[in-house]
Scaffold this motif. Sequence first.
Motif, PDB file in Angstrom:
ATOM      1  N   LEU A  47       0.357  10.690   4.161  1.00 27.48           N
ATOM      2  CA  LEU A  47       0.803   9.614   3.271  1.00 27.48           C
ATOM      3  C   LEU A  47       1.545   8.539   4.060  1.00 27.48           C
ATOM      4  O   LEU A  47       1.317   7.341   3.880  1.00 27.48           O
ATOM      5  CB  LEU A  47       1.728  10.170   2.190  1.00 27.48           C
ATOM      6  N   GLU A  48       2.421   8.996   4.934  1.00 27.95           N
ATOM      7  CA  GLU A  48       3.202   8.073   5.758  1.00 27.95           C
ATOM      8  C   GLU A  48       2.301   7.216   6.631  1.00 27.95           C
ATOM      9  O   GLU A  48       2.517   6.003   6.775  1.00 27.95           O
ATOM     10  CB  GLU A  48       4.180   8.869   6.625  1.00 27.95           C
ATOM     11  N   ALA A  49       1.263   7.827   7.220  1.00 30.32           N
ATOM     12  CA  ALA A  49       0.337   7.084   8.080  1.00 30.32           C
ATOM     13  C   ALA A  49      -0.356   5.963   7.307  1.00 30.32           C
ATOM     14  O   ALA A  49      -0.668   4.913   7.859  1.00 30.32           O
ATOM     15  CB  ALA A  49      -0.704   8.027   8.684  1.00 30.32           C
ATOM     16  N   ALA A  50      -0.578   6.193   6.004  1.00 28.33           N
ATOM     17  CA  ALA A  50      -1.222   5.186   5.162  1.00 28.33           C
ATOM     18  C   ALA A  50      -0.223   4.193   4.579  1.00 28.33           C
ATOM     19  O   ALA A  50      -0.612   3.263   3.875  1.00 28.33           O
ATOM     20  CB  ALA A  50      -1.976   5.872   4.024  1.00 28.33           C
ATOM     21  N   GLY A  51       1.058   4.402   4.858  1.00 24.31           N
ATOM     22  CA  GLY A  51       2.082   3.511   4.331  1.00 24.31           C
ATOM     23  C   GLY A  51       2.289   3.676   2.838  1.00 24.31           C
ATOM     24  O   GLY A  51       2.639   2.719   2.140  1.00 24.31           O
ATOM     25  N   LEU A  52       2.081   4.893   2.345  1.00 29.63           N
ATOM     26  CA  LEU A  52       2.203   5.163   0.913  1.00 29.63           C
ATOM     27  C   LEU A  52       3.255   6.232   0.659  1.00 29.63           C
ATOM     28  O   LEU A  52       3.511   7.079   1.510  1.00 29.63           O
ATOM     29  CB  LEU A  52       0.861   5.635   0.352  1.00 29.63           C
ATOM     30  N   HIS A  53       3.814   6.204  -0.549  1.00 26.97           N
ATOM     31  CA  HIS A  53       4.779   7.227  -0.952  1.00 26.97           C
ATOM     32  C   HIS A  53       4.214   8.099  -2.061  1.00 26.97           C
ATOM     33  O   HIS A  53       4.606   9.243  -2.215  1.00 26.97           O
ATOM     34  CB  HIS A  53       6.086   6.578  -1.413  1.00 26.97           C
ATOM     35  N   ALA A  54       3.329   7.534  -2.850  1.00 23.69           N
ATOM     36  CA  ALA A  54       2.702   8.257  -3.960  1.00 23.69           C
ATOM     37  C   ALA A  54       1.285   7.720  -4.142  1.00 23.69           C
ATOM     38  O   ALA A  54       0.952   6.643  -3.635  1.00 23.69           O
ATOM     39  CB  ALA A  54       3.511   8.064  -5.231  1.00 23.69           C
ATOM     40  N   LEU A  55       0.470   8.471  -4.862  1.00 25.04           N
ATOM     41  CA  LEU A  55      -0.923   8.077  -5.065  1.00 25.04           C
ATOM     42  C   LEU A  55      -1.313   8.195  -6.529  1.00 25.04           C
ATOM     43  O   LEU A  55      -0.876   9.107  -7.226  1.00 25.04           O
ATOM     44  CB  LEU A  55      -1.855   8.989  -4.259  1.00 25.04           C
ATOM     45  N   ASN A  56      -2.161   7.287  -6.959  1.00 28.82           N
ATOM     46  CA  ASN A  56      -2.786   7.357  -8.270  1.00 28.82           C
ATOM     47  C   ASN A  56      -4.282   7.534  -8.005  1.00 28.82           C
ATOM     48  O   ASN A  56      -4.897   6.686  -7.358  1.00 28.82           O
ATOM     49  CB  ASN A  56      -2.516   6.067  -9.033  1.00 28.82           C
ATOM     50  N   PRO A  57      -4.913   8.618  -8.476  1.00 28.46           N
ATOM     51  CA  PRO A  57      -6.310   8.880  -8.141  1.00 28.46           C
ATOM     52  C   PRO A  57      -7.281   7.773  -8.550  1.00 28.46           C
ATOM     53  O   PRO A  57      -8.285   7.555  -7.888  1.00 28.46           O
ATOM     54  CB  PRO A  57      -6.644  10.178  -8.872  1.00 28.46           C
ATOM     55  N   GLY A  58      -6.997   7.056  -9.626  1.00 28.66           N
ATOM     56  CA  GLY A  58      -7.906   6.009 -10.084  1.00 28.66           C
ATOM     57  C   GLY A  58      -7.653   4.640  -9.494  1.00 28.66           C
ATOM     58  O   GLY A  58      -8.487   3.745  -9.588  1.00 28.66           O
ATOM     59  N   GLU A  59      -6.500   4.472  -8.854  1.00 30.00           N
ATOM     60  CA  GLU A  59      -6.142   3.159  -8.293  1.00 30.00           C
ATOM     61  C   GLU A  59      -6.942   2.881  -7.028  1.00 30.00           C
ATOM     62  O   GLU A  59      -7.325   3.788  -6.290  1.00 30.00           O
ATOM     63  CB  GLU A  59      -4.646   3.135  -7.980  1.00 30.00           C
ATOM     64  N   LEU A  60      -7.169   1.600  -6.769  1.00 28.82           N
ATOM     65  CA  LEU A  60      -7.872   1.169  -5.563  1.00 28.82           C
ATOM     66  C   LEU A  60      -6.851   0.794  -4.486  1.00 28.82           C
ATOM     67  O   LEU A  60      -5.903   0.059  -4.755  1.00 28.82           O
ATOM     68  CB  LEU A  60      -8.773  -0.022  -5.884  1.00 28.82           C
TER      69      LEU A  60
END
Length: 194
Positions: free
Chosen positions: A47-60
């Motif tokens: 997640l950190e490598a992608a610069g994200l903290h959380a994910l929404n499965p349907g989001e682009l």
Amino acid sequence: MEGSAAWHLVERCRAATPRDVARGMFFQGVVGVVGFLQGEAAGAQCLEAAGLHALNPGELYPVTRFLKMAARATRLLRPQLGDWDQSLHYIGTQATVDFLASMFGRELMQMSRRDPRRLLQHLADGYQTAVSYGERTVLWTGERSARFVMRRDFMPAPYHEGVLLGALEAVGAQDVRVHGRQLSLLDSEYDVSW
């Protein structure tokens, strides 16, 4: 990153535009695979490598973030799975599992009626529900064989070998064989039979 491990990551990221996006379900699959095999902290590194903290499965999300996440995941999985190609293949197979569990994937499975030929044809079109980029075509080479061609797709051939293998096995195809070739940085083709 070492040699083939980078699979030309910098060039792939440079080729992407802000309009090139993929659904969060693929990101979640990577985090899930790494978390399962290497532990929760390793999943958090992805997640950190992608610069994200959380994910929404349907989001682009930008495909460049997915590339960075997948690169980190292959480095983390390589000691357990043996090499970079195997790690990408494993991540691709998991991507199929996640996609088929989604609303889009369930619709694809319903349209295919568990027929591998129908599945491949619908899969070529179905990619557009999950990613905004590229084009995919199926060229039939026999009753139970085809060449699946991908143009302007950002993931390397071993990843999509896993995707195609997982999809065909999901509809009950037996003795599935998938052999991919990278034609250029973003183009590849796959000989598929069952």
